[in-house]
Design a protein around this motif. Structure first.
Motif, PDB file in Angstrom:
ATOM      1  N   LEU A   1       0.835  -1.203   0.000  1.00  0.00           N
ATOM      2  CA  LEU A   1       0.000   0.000   0.000  1.00  0.00           C
ATOM      3  C   LEU A   1       0.870   1.253   0.000  1.00  0.00           C
ATOM      4  O   LEU A   1       0.563   2.235  -0.680  1.00  0.00           O
ATOM      5  N   GLN A   2       1.967   1.217   0.736  1.00  0.00           N
ATOM      6  CA  GLN A   2       2.865   2.368   0.780  1.00  0.00           C
ATOM      7  C   GLN A   2       3.581   2.564  -0.552  1.00  0.00           C
ATOM      8  O   GLN A   2       3.785   3.693  -1.002  1.00  0.00           O
ATOM      9  N   TYR A   3       3.962   1.471  -1.182  1.00  0.00           N
ATOM     10  CA  TYR A   3       4.602   1.594  -2.488  1.00  0.00           C
ATOM     11  C   TYR A   3       3.633   2.204  -3.501  1.00  0.00           C
ATOM     12  O   TYR A   3       4.040   3.007  -4.354  1.00  0.00           O
ATOM     13  N   ASP A   4       2.355   1.825  -3.398  1.00  0.00           N
ATOM     14  CA  ASP A   4       1.340   2.396  -4.284  1.00  0.00           C
ATOM     15  C   ASP A   4       1.190   3.899  -4.047  1.00  0.00           C
ATOM     16  O   ASP A   4       1.067   4.673  -4.994  1.00  0.00           O
ATOM     17  N   GLU A   5       1.207   4.289  -2.777  1.00  0.00           N
ATOM     18  CA  GLU A   5       1.018   5.689  -2.425  1.00  0.00           C
ATOM     19  C   GLU A   5       2.288   6.512  -2.674  1.00  0.00           C
ATOM     20  O   GLU A   5       2.226   7.722  -2.902  1.00  0.00           O
TER      21      GLU A   5
END
Length: 231
Positions: free
Chosen positions: A65-69
């Motif tokens: 999720l952090q990589y996406d954000e």
């Protein structure tokens, strides 16, 4: 902490793939970092961040999720070299989009510890829990710090091993190049009736004239004399 130190001291680094070592480390973190239910290791190489190992699917989902954000506690900890703790994702305001999404995968609190490496940081050890304030104690931070240092040692060991292998390959190629150049010099000395220095000058002049590597010119001369290999 003594159990953690004992477990870390037993880590075998030699002759093992980095992924195997880091996988074992994440399991140790889940067992010995107070509050940790799922753990992961984020490695940052240039602009790219990846989860090198994880224990439990919650940590992998939270990392991705952090990589996406493009931001989040594990990324910010890995890039800036700071310890980042979320006590409650229901009230956290620093990463609004991320925390709104990570609640859906069960994360209620987290602790991201930077990985120290040669005066900088190369990522973070990430610890996740389904309970609020799971990492509020100093004991959690100290245990996570110990594990993060073990991760950094494992990465340094893997990098050193890779560099040693690269040096060995380069040395082998250099020796092969030198051998074929010496063979080509011998051919030219016999054909042109010149000494070794003059033969090398002929090779160098041909390399410059045709804009080809010296070794390739030499190999062509040797092949023209030896001929194709017999089958």
């Amino acid at each position: 902490m003594e159990d953690l130190w004992r477990a870390l001291s037993r880590l075998q680094l030699a002759e093992r793939e980095l992924g195997d070592v880091l996988g074992q480390v994440t399991r140790l973190a889940a067992e010995h970092v107070p509050g940790a239910e799922s753990t992961s290791i984020t490695l940052v190489r240039g602009d790219t961040a990846t989860t090198a190992a994880h224990h439990g699917e919650m940590s992998l989902a939270a990392d991705e999720l952090q990589y996406d954000e493009g931001y989040g506690p594990c990324l910010d900890a890995g890039r800036a070299g700071v310890v980042l703790r979320i006590d409650d994702t229901h009230t956290e305001t620093r990463w609004p989009t991320y925390v709104a999404r990570v609640v859906e995968v069960g994360v209620r609190s987290s602790l991201s510890m930077p990985l120290p490496y040669q005066g900088t940081t190369i990522g973070a050890l990430n610890n996740y829990s389904t309970k609020p304030s799971a990492f509020a104690s100093e004991e959690s931070a100290e245990a996570a710090r110990e594990v993060a240092e073990a991760v950094a040692v494992a990465v340094a060991n893997a990098d050193a091993h890779a560099l040693l292998g690269e040096h060995a390959r380069n040395m082998e190629l250099a020796m092969q190049s030198r051998a074929v150049i010496e063979q080509a010099k011998g051919v030219l000395m016999a054909q042109r009736h010149v000494d070794a220095d003059a033969a090398f000058d002929l090779l160098r002049e041909a390399s410059q004239r045709y804009n080809r590597k010296l070794r390739d010119i030499a190999a062509g001369i040797v092949d023209s004399v030896v001929g194709p290999p017999r089958r």
